[in-house]
Design a protein around this motif. Structure first.
Motif, PDB file in Angstrom:
ATOM      1  N   GLY A 167     -11.983 -11.281  -8.846  1.00 42.95           N
ATOM      2  CA  GLY A 167     -12.675 -11.627  -7.590  1.00 42.95           C
ATOM      3  C   GLY A 167     -13.572 -10.207  -7.397  1.00 42.95           C
ATOM      4  N   LEU A 168     -12.204  -9.046  -8.073  1.00 45.23           N
ATOM      5  CA  LEU A 168     -12.711  -7.966  -7.708  1.00 45.23           C
ATOM      6  C   LEU A 168     -13.803  -7.205  -8.611  1.00 45.23           C
ATOM      7  CD1 LEU A 168      -8.339  -6.590  -8.189  1.00 45.23           C
ATOM      8  CD2 LEU A 168     -10.356  -6.158  -6.126  1.00 45.23           C
ATOM      9  N   ARG A 169     -13.662  -7.540 -10.126  1.00 50.68           N
ATOM     10  CA  ARG A 169     -15.147  -7.605 -10.983  1.00 50.68           C
ATOM     11  C   ARG A 169     -16.435  -8.009  -9.937  1.00 50.68           C
ATOM     12  NH1 ARG A 169     -11.654 -10.566 -14.649  1.00 50.68           N
ATOM     13  NH2 ARG A 169     -12.993 -12.466 -14.868  1.00 50.68           N
ATOM     14  N   ALA A 170     -15.695  -8.819  -9.218  1.00 51.26           N
ATOM     15  CA  ALA A 170     -17.346  -9.482  -8.967  1.00 51.26           C
ATOM     16  C   ALA A 170     -18.190  -8.629  -7.738  1.00 51.26           C
ATOM     17  CB  ALA A 170     -16.926 -10.590  -8.364  1.00 51.26           C
ATOM     18  N   LEU A 171     -16.551  -7.660  -7.100  1.00 50.44           N
ATOM     19  CA  LEU A 171     -16.177  -7.079  -5.716  1.00 50.44           C
ATOM     20  C   LEU A 171     -17.170  -5.427  -6.521  1.00 50.44           C
ATOM     21  CD1 LEU A 171     -13.870  -7.783  -3.619  1.00 50.44           C
ATOM     22  CD2 LEU A 171     -15.464  -8.212  -3.003  1.00 50.44           C
ATOM     23  N   ASP A 172     -17.041  -5.070  -7.423  1.00 54.98           N
ATOM     24  CA  ASP A 172     -17.523  -4.164  -8.219  1.00 54.98           C
ATOM     25  C   ASP A 172     -19.009  -3.924  -8.907  1.00 54.98           C
ATOM     26  OD1 ASP A 172     -14.508  -2.814  -8.358  1.00 54.98           O
ATOM     27  OD2 ASP A 172     -13.966  -2.684  -9.666  1.00 54.98           O
ATOM     28  N   ALA A 173     -19.405  -6.076  -9.308  1.00 54.61           N
ATOM     29  CA  ALA A 173     -20.738  -5.442  -8.987  1.00 54.61           C
ATOM     30  C   ALA A 173     -21.461  -5.737  -8.141  1.00 54.61           C
ATOM     31  CB  ALA A 173     -20.682  -6.950 -10.463  1.00 54.61           C
ATOM     32  N   GLY A 174     -20.669  -5.567  -7.566  1.00 54.57           N
ATOM     33  CA  GLY A 174     -21.233  -5.371  -5.527  1.00 54.57           C
ATOM     34  C   GLY A 174     -22.035  -6.753  -5.438  1.00 54.57           C
ATOM     35  N   LEU A 175     -21.040  -7.935  -6.126  1.00 54.18           N
ATOM     36  CA  LEU A 175     -21.489  -8.948  -5.186  1.00 54.18           C
ATOM     37  C   LEU A 175     -20.599  -9.678  -4.129  1.00 54.18           C
ATOM     38  CD1 LEU A 175     -22.308 -10.132  -8.285  1.00 54.18           C
ATOM     39  CD2 LEU A 175     -21.238 -12.009  -8.010  1.00 54.18           C
ATOM     40  N   ASP A 176     -20.689 -10.245  -3.357  1.00 56.91           N
ATOM     41  CA  ASP A 176     -19.448 -11.065  -1.892  1.00 56.91           C
ATOM     42  C   ASP A 176     -18.864 -12.421  -3.004  1.00 56.91           C
ATOM     43  OD1 ASP A 176     -20.722  -9.291   0.045  1.00 56.91           O
ATOM     44  OD2 ASP A 176     -22.570 -10.542   0.620  1.00 56.91           O
ATOM     45  N   VAL A 177     -17.445 -11.767  -1.909  1.00 59.01           N
ATOM     46  CA  VAL A 177     -16.618 -12.617  -2.845  1.00 59.01           C
ATOM     47  C   VAL A 177     -15.691 -13.824  -1.580  1.00 59.01           C
ATOM     48  CG1 VAL A 177     -14.379 -13.271  -4.235  1.00 59.01           C
ATOM     49  CG2 VAL A 177     -16.290 -11.841  -4.655  1.00 59.01           C
ATOM     50  N   VAL A 178     -15.699 -14.926  -1.230  1.00 64.93           N
ATOM     51  CA  VAL A 178     -14.893 -15.598  -0.896  1.00 64.93           C
ATOM     52  C   VAL A 178     -14.331 -16.807  -1.724  1.00 64.93           C
ATOM     53  CG1 VAL A 178     -14.877 -17.395   0.976  1.00 64.93           C
ATOM     54  CG2 VAL A 178     -16.571 -15.694   1.104  1.00 64.93           C
ATOM     55  N   MET A 179     -12.435 -16.348  -1.846  1.00 69.91           N
ATOM     56  CA  MET A 179     -11.569 -17.158  -2.710  1.00 69.91           C
ATOM     57  C   MET A 179     -10.550 -17.684  -0.880  1.00 69.91           C
ATOM     58  SD  MET A 179      -9.793 -15.163  -5.332  1.00 69.91           S
ATOM     59  CE  MET A 179     -11.220 -14.363  -5.816  1.00 69.91           C
ATOM     60  N   ASN A 180     -10.613 -19.275  -1.762  1.00 75.01           N
ATOM     61  CA  ASN A 180      -9.868 -19.589  -1.045  1.00 75.01           C
ATOM     62  C   ASN A 180      -9.581 -20.087   0.378  1.00 75.01           C
ATOM     63  OD1 ASN A 180      -6.947 -21.036  -1.446  1.00 75.01           O
ATOM     64  ND2 ASN A 180      -5.595 -19.470  -0.656  1.00 75.01           N
ATOM     65  N   ARG A 181     -11.312 -20.940   0.609  1.00 77.93           N
ATOM     66  CA  ARG A 181     -11.339 -21.423   1.788  1.00 77.93           C
ATOM     67  C   ARG A 181     -12.494 -22.443   1.561  1.00 77.93           C
ATOM     68  NH1 ARG A 181      -8.660 -18.482   2.945  1.00 77.93           N
ATOM     69  NH2 ARG A 181      -8.119 -16.396   5.080  1.00 77.93           N
ATOM     70  N   CYS A 182     -12.362 -23.176   2.496  1.00 76.97           N
ATOM     71  CA  CYS A 182     -12.896 -24.644   2.399  1.00 76.97           C
ATOM     72  C   CYS A 182     -14.453 -24.612   3.685  1.00 76.97           C
ATOM     73  CB  CYS A 182     -12.648 -25.907   2.856  1.00 76.97           C
ATOM     74  SG  CYS A 182     -13.185 -27.588   2.859  1.00 76.97           S
ATOM     75  N   PRO A 183     -15.437 -24.407   2.659  1.00 79.42           N
ATOM     76  CA  PRO A 183     -17.122 -23.972   3.154  1.00 79.42           C
ATOM     77  C   PRO A 183     -17.033 -25.257   4.110  1.00 79.42           C
ATOM     78  CG  PRO A 183     -17.218 -24.272   0.774  1.00 79.42           C
ATOM     79  CD  PRO A 183     -15.742 -24.697   1.136  1.00 79.42           C
ATOM     80  N   ALA A 184     -16.664 -26.573   4.529  1.00 78.67           N
ATOM     81  CA  ALA A 184     -16.944 -27.498   5.516  1.00 78.67           C
ATOM     82  C   ALA A 184     -15.689 -26.667   6.212  1.00 78.67           C
ATOM     83  CB  ALA A 184     -16.760 -28.593   4.769  1.00 78.67           C
ATOM     84  N   VAL A 185     -14.769 -26.064   5.980  1.00 76.43           N
ATOM     85  CA  VAL A 185     -13.791 -26.237   7.801  1.00 76.43           C
ATOM     86  C   VAL A 185     -14.222 -24.525   8.110  1.00 76.43           C
ATOM     87  CG1 VAL A 185     -11.585 -25.109   8.036  1.00 76.43           C
ATOM     88  CG2 VAL A 185     -11.866 -26.739   6.357  1.00 76.43           C
ATOM     89  N   GLU A 186     -15.078 -23.833   7.132  1.00 78.53           N
ATOM     90  CA  GLU A 186     -15.472 -23.029   7.776  1.00 78.53           C
ATOM     91  C   GLU A 186     -16.709 -23.041   8.307  1.00 78.53           C
ATOM     92  OE1 GLU A 186     -14.095 -20.007   7.723  1.00 78.53           O
ATOM     93  OE2 GLU A 186     -12.058 -20.603   6.522  1.00 78.53           O
ATOM     94  N   TRP A 187     -18.257 -24.005   7.952  1.00 75.37           N
ATOM     95  CA  TRP A 187     -18.487 -23.953   8.801  1.00 75.37           C
ATOM     96  C   TRP A 187     -18.459 -25.073  10.033  1.00 75.37           C
ATOM     97  CZ3 TRP A 187     -23.382 -23.838   7.046  1.00 75.37           C
ATOM     98  CH2 TRP A 187     -24.832 -24.403   8.174  1.00 75.37           C
ATOM     99  N   GLU A 188     -17.127 -25.598  10.662  1.00 76.27           N
ATOM    100  CA  GLU A 188     -17.133 -26.500  11.538  1.00 76.27           C
ATOM    101  C   GLU A 188     -16.588 -25.572  12.174  1.00 76.27           C
ATOM    102  OE1 GLU A 188     -18.141 -29.062  12.691  1.00 76.27           O
ATOM    103  OE2 GLU A 188     -18.947 -29.358  10.530  1.00 76.27           O
ATOM    104  N   LEU A 189     -15.792 -24.094  11.938  1.00 76.62           N
ATOM    105  CA  LEU A 189     -15.668 -22.713  12.451  1.00 76.62           C
ATOM    106  C   LEU A 189     -16.352 -21.989  13.337  1.00 76.62           C
ATOM    107  CD1 LEU A 189     -12.064 -21.619  10.444  1.00 76.62           C
ATOM    108  CD2 LEU A 189     -12.208 -23.320  13.109  1.00 76.62           C
ATOM    109  N   ARG A 190     -17.809 -22.488  12.806  1.00 72.62           N
ATOM    110  CA  ARG A 190     -18.338 -21.360  13.175  1.00 72.62           C
ATOM    111  C   ARG A 190     -19.599 -22.442  14.122  1.00 72.62           C
ATOM    112  NH1 ARG A 190     -15.968 -19.746   9.803  1.00 72.62           N
ATOM    113  NH2 ARG A 190     -15.301 -17.061   9.378  1.00 72.62           N
ATOM    114  N   HIS A 191     -19.835 -23.570  13.422  1.00 70.68           N
ATOM    115  CA  HIS A 191     -20.897 -23.500  14.892  1.00 70.68           C
ATOM    116  C   HIS A 191     -20.662 -25.524  15.495  1.00 70.68           C
ATOM    117  CE1 HIS A 191     -22.457 -21.982  10.777  1.00 70.68           C
ATOM    118  NE2 HIS A 191     -23.798 -22.157  11.151  1.00 70.68           N
TER     119      HIS A 191
END
Length: 137
Positions: free
Chosen positions: A113-137
């Motif tokens: 994850g740190l390598r990806a951040l250093d390369a300029g990528l956004d990183v989300v780790m240990n999170r469920c897209p479905a849960v996060e979607w429901e929290l936002r929509h």
């Protein structure tokens, strides 16, 4: 790990603004979590790209053996592999020019994850897209 890989602004932006998600490990088995997450995002307007050497087509989308083979820009790479395999996938995502990587619940590789951040990528780790979607929509 703290909030480094769970920034709410990043999560919101990836869910709201991304268009194309490559799901590493996606097969046509509807009982698998990766299939359920990909279906949810597809139903919400995201283009899904299956990445699995065995997947010719999933959910009406052609599959690719590797991220490097995908002929369109990828906004987010969903890394649906075990933690010990996640680092190699993250490095492949960086090399392929992805804009972000998302590791679901239980998948953690902080060094990658740190390598990806250093390369300029956004990183989300240990999170469920479905849960996060429901929290936002």
């Amino acid at each position: 790990m703290g909030d480094l890989f769970a920034d709410q602004g990043v999560i919101r932006r990836l869910l709201d603004e991304s268009r194309t998600w490559a799901f590493v490990g996606l097969t046509d088995n509807p009982d698998r979590t990766v299939h359920q997450q990909a279906r949810l995002l597809q139903e919400r307007g995201k283009r899904i790209v299956p990445v699995n050497p065995a997947a010719a087509e999933v959910m009406g989308e052609p599959g690719y053996a590797t991220l490097a083979e995908i002929p369109v820009p990828v906004d987010v790479v969903g890394v649906y592999r075990r933690s010990e395999a996640a680092g190699a996938v993250i490095d492949e995502a960086v090399a392929a020019g992805a804009r972000a990587v998302w590791l679901p619940l239980g998948v953690v590789d902080e060094a990658a994850g740190l390598r990806a951040l250093d390369a300029g990528l956004d990183v989300v780790m240990n999170r469920c897209p479905a849960v996060e979607w429901e929290l936002r929509h």
